[in-house]
Design a protein around this motif. Structure first.
Motif, PDB file in Angstrom:
ATOM      1  N   ARG A 138       0.796  -1.152  -0.004  1.00 51.66           N
ATOM      2  CA  ARG A 138      -0.050  -0.121   0.140  1.00 51.66           C
ATOM      3  C   ARG A 138       0.943   1.236  -0.029  1.00 51.66           C
ATOM      4  O   ARG A 138       0.537   2.236  -0.602  1.00 51.66           O
ATOM      5  N   VAL A 139       2.133   1.188   0.784  1.00 49.77           N
ATOM      6  CA  VAL A 139       2.858   2.261   0.837  1.00 49.77           C
ATOM      7  C   VAL A 139       3.649   2.354  -0.539  1.00 49.77           C
ATOM      8  O   VAL A 139       3.592   3.628  -1.152  1.00 49.77           O
ATOM      9  N   GLU A 140       4.044   1.450  -1.011  1.00 50.50           N
ATOM     10  CA  GLU A 140       4.684   1.243  -2.391  1.00 50.50           C
ATOM     11  C   GLU A 140       3.809   1.975  -3.307  1.00 50.50           C
ATOM     12  O   GLU A 140       4.155   2.866  -4.166  1.00 50.50           O
ATOM     13  N   GLU A 141       2.462   1.561  -3.500  1.00 47.72           N
ATOM     14  CA  GLU A 141       1.479   2.082  -4.556  1.00 47.72           C
ATOM     15  C   GLU A 141       1.265   3.653  -4.388  1.00 47.72           C
ATOM     16  O   GLU A 141       1.431   4.199  -5.317  1.00 47.72           O
ATOM     17  N   TYR A 142       1.116   3.979  -3.208  1.00 46.69           N
ATOM     18  CA  TYR A 142       1.150   5.501  -3.032  1.00 46.69           C
ATOM     19  C   TYR A 142       2.550   6.315  -3.476  1.00 46.69           C
ATOM     20  O   TYR A 142       2.241   7.089  -4.366  1.00 46.69           O
ATOM     21  N   LEU A 143       3.619   5.673  -3.148  1.00 46.76           N
ATOM     22  CA  LEU A 143       4.960   6.145  -3.770  1.00 46.76           C
ATOM     23  C   LEU A 143       5.034   6.385  -5.186  1.00 46.76           C
ATOM     24  O   LEU A 143       5.477   7.287  -5.823  1.00 46.76           O
ATOM     25  N   ARG A 147       5.380   9.271  -7.744  1.00 46.89           N
ATOM     26  CA  ARG A 147       6.440   9.359  -8.800  1.00 46.89           C
ATOM     27  C   ARG A 147       5.865   9.758 -10.079  1.00 46.89           C
ATOM     28  O   ARG A 147       6.502  10.602 -10.988  1.00 46.89           O
ATOM     29  N   ASP A 148       5.027   8.934 -10.138  1.00 48.51           N
ATOM     30  CA  ASP A 148       4.387   9.289 -11.642  1.00 48.51           C
ATOM     31  C   ASP A 148       3.878  10.614 -11.858  1.00 48.51           C
ATOM     32  O   ASP A 148       4.092  11.289 -12.882  1.00 48.51           O
ATOM     33  N   GLY A 149       3.362  11.161 -10.700  1.00 47.65           N
ATOM     34  CA  GLY A 149       3.112  12.545 -10.922  1.00 47.65           C
ATOM     35  C   GLY A 149       4.318  13.457 -11.061  1.00 47.65           C
ATOM     36  O   GLY A 149       4.134  14.598 -11.822  1.00 47.65           O
ATOM     37  N   VAL A 150       5.215  13.279 -10.253  1.00 50.68           N
ATOM     38  CA  VAL A 150       6.448  14.176 -10.369  1.00 50.68           C
ATOM     39  C   VAL A 150       6.934  14.067 -11.946  1.00 50.68           C
ATOM     40  O   VAL A 150       7.325  14.996 -12.547  1.00 50.68           O
TER      41      VAL A 150
END
Lengths: 402, 251
Positions: A138-143, A147-150
């Motif tokens: 779940r943490v990784e999914e958020y990160l 990252r995709d947003g960045v």
């Protein structure tokens, strides 16, 4: 050859077997209950446990991140995890399952991002532990989303389209019918179960009719009757074979019904599993073909059990001889669950060949040349074992071992 | 009738090598006679009788039992023999009647004859009260009666008893002794083994004394008393057996 005498022995042994609780349990009850319990019971239990694990909101710690408020705020906003205050012994706490995971945000993370310097975010996890795995995912999914947003922002800043990063997509498409997918996944297990039950079904009567008879002192009684030893062995053998086949037939039937019911109920849906994976239609043709394959194997097992058990002086002694033999049956039966395909050489290996074939039959694949090799080679092994059993009954030192 | 000619049985023993359990035994037992095989434990009685009942095959020599050779026609011999020993137990999960029926069928009786024989035997041995009771639920006496019925169902000419009273209480033993006597009175050939002197004195027309597999002496009680100038059978037995006796020979 007097079929009358073989029949007399068979009928008497059948009467006795039907009055023996041990034989009834191993022959009728176990195969009838095993598959429903295994599929429905165990399946439902696993599904509910997995469901519970996914429902639980895991506790996660954030290490560092004081200079990166945007990421920390994003993590804190996630409803699927709960951020708890950080303690220095977080690694130990993860190990003790007090906290499920920890995310380590390096110093100057946010400013590194702005200045386009590489950085690494670490997630501490208890590998192999399901709930910790769920938290980390779940943490990784958020990160990753972050990252995709960045990446998107950076591309936008340079007026570049997002396809720069993914010029094309890759997708796997299943072409096998859903029931074949399920059968491939479970075919090995089914062959294994049927073969194992075929053995255990014949085990108790096989011991009871040989070593059991010696132990109870009825061996000398029966040997003093005019029946020839060959007729005696054949009558007994037919009963052991019956038990073995009844067990196999019941297990195949109960397996078919269990899977049919399961497919109907979509019991695994709640767990979010792919219901199609379990849609296994074990039709009548499959059941019959599995049964025909098991036939010579049951002859082999019955004769083998009797030959070995006759050597023993008591029920207990016989059991201790048969247990290692059971391992010899289990190992090749289990081996068929590995990604091995039938070939001409393997088709000659007893038990393994039938197990591999069962796997194919369940998926509706019929390689007739292998089926012929396997059927006939198993018949040859079975005939040899039966011959051995008859010879064993003619040896005084075995019958009157002291 | 029973006639043995040089009947011999050799076993392979791990410790002792080749052991002659029965060594060239020749004896004759006529119809209407009881032959008593008297010997200590491990003397070779059981092995001899098992060979006569064709449960074991002779290593050498042979025997003619009820007109058939034990080596050439063992199944015909068994069809004419009733064999009873303390080792011949009953099938615990069969009823008394089923047990006797099973052996009647194995002896080739058709259903009508079998039914007639069963009714006759169950009546004669007073077994009707426990006919349908499972063998594992029978008392020792009832079990013995069922065993007797089992040996009689095919009306054999020859009866072989291996220590039939061993381990039984006095009353049950008496039933067996009475039964053995009845067999003789009906003109059957009877051979039985024992180490109980009193049984031999009471029952036997011919006594054979066996030790280390060898038949050392044979004759009626009167003949043996004459030959060894002793009255007591036990004294006679000890005198014959002592030179060869090895304690705890085992089977």
């Amino acid at each position: 050859m007097s079929f009358r005498n073989v029949g007399i022995v068979y009928r008497k042994e059948l009467t006795e077997a039907l009055r023996d609780r041990r034989t009834l349990i191993s022959t009728l009850l176990v195969p009838l209950l095993l598959f429903p319990v295994l599929t429905a019971g165990l399946g439902a239990a696993i599904a509910s446990l997995i469901g519970k694990a996914k429902e639980e909101i895991p506790e996660v710690m954030i290490i560092g991140g004081s200079d990166s408020p945007e990421v920390v705020a994003g993590l804190q906003k996630l409803s699927k995890i709960k951020i708890v205050p950080t303690t220095p012994n977080y690694k130990e706490q993860i190990g003790n399952k007090e906290v499920r995971a920890a995310v380590d945000i390096p110093a100057n993370f946010q400013s590194d991002l702005t200045e386009q310097r590489a950085a690494t975010v670490k997630i501490y996890v208890y590998e192999g532990e399901m709930k910790s795995g769920i938290a980390a995912a779940r943490v990784e999914e958020y990160l990753k989303n972050f990252r995709d947003g960045v990446v998107k922002d950076r591309l936008a800043a340079k007026n570049l389209p997002t396809t720069v990063l993914t010029p094309f997509d890759i997708k796997q498409q299943n072409v096998a019918p859903p029931e074949k997918v399920g059968a491939t996944a479970f075919g090995g297990v089914i062959g294994y179960m049927v073969i194992l039950l075929c053995f255990t079904g014949g085990m108790y009567p096989g011991i009871d009719l040989t070593a059991g008879e010696k132990e109870r002192g009825t061996m000398e009684t029966i040997l003093s009757s005019p029946i020839s030893r060959m007729h005696l062995v054949l009558g007994k053998f037919l009963l052991v074979l019956t038990a073995s086949l009844v067990t196999a037939a019941l297990s195949v039937t109960s397996m078919g019904i269990s899977f049919a019911v399961l497919g109907h109920l979509h019991a695994f849906d709640q767990a979010g599993n792919d219901a199609a994976q379990l849609q296994m239609h074990i039709g009548l043709a499959t059941v019959l073909s599995v049964f025909v394959m098991v036939l010579p194997l049951a002859v082999l097992f019955s004769a083998l059990i009797m030959t070995i058990a006759l050597f023993a002086k008591s029920y207990k002694e016989a059991q201790s001889y048969i247990t290692p033999i059971m391992m010899l049956v289990i190992i090749p039966a289990v081996a068929a669950m590995l990604p091995v395909d039938l070939n001409a050489k393997l088709a000659l290996v007893p038990i393994l060949n039938a197990s591999l074939l069962c796997k194919e039959l369940v998926t509706g694949t019929y390689h007739w040349n292998y089926i012929a090799i396997i059927f006939f080679s198993t018949c040859v092994y079975a005939a040899a074992a039966l011959f051995l059993a008859v010879r064993m009954f003619q040896r005084e030192e075995v019958l009157f071992r002291s | 009738m029973i006639e043995t000619r040089g009947l011999t049985k050799t076993f392979n023993d791990k410790k002792r090598g080749k052991v002659k359990a029965v060594d060239s035994v020749s004896l004759v037992c006529n119809p209407g006679q009881i032959y008593g095989l008297l010997g200590a434990n491990g003397a070779g009685k059981t092995t001899t009788l098992r060979m006569l009942a064709t449960i074991l095959e002779p290593s050498d020599g042979t025997a003619i039992v009820a007109g058939h050779d034990v080596v050439d026609a063992p199944e015909k011999v068994r069809a004419n023999v009733g064999f009873l020993s303390t080792a011949t137990a009953l099938y615990p999960r069969l009823t008394s009647q089923e047990m006797v029926e099973y052996f009647g069928r194995l002896n080739g009786l058709d259903e009508a004859t079998l039914k007639k024989r069963l009714d006759e035997i169950f009546e004669r041995l007073d077994m009707n009260s426990f006919r349908d009771r499972r063998c594992d639920k029978l008392s020792t006496g009832m079990k013995q009666k069922t065993s007797i019925a089992r040996t009689l169902v095919h009306d054999p000419q020859v009866m072989i008893f291996d220590e039939p009273t061993s381990g039984l209480d006095v009353m049950t033993a008496r039933t067996i002794i009475g039964f053995i006597r009845e067999c003789r009175d009906r003109g059957k050939t009877v051979i039985f083994s024992t180490h109980v002197m009193s049984e031999v004195e009471k029952l036997c027309d011919v006594i054979g004394i066996i030790q280390s597999g060898k038949l050392l002496a044979e004759g009626s009680l009167a003949e043996l008393r004459d030959r060894y100038h002793k009255q007591d059978l036990e004294d006679i037995f000890v005198e014959i057996v002592a030179p060869l006796y090895v304690p705890e020979e085992g089977n």
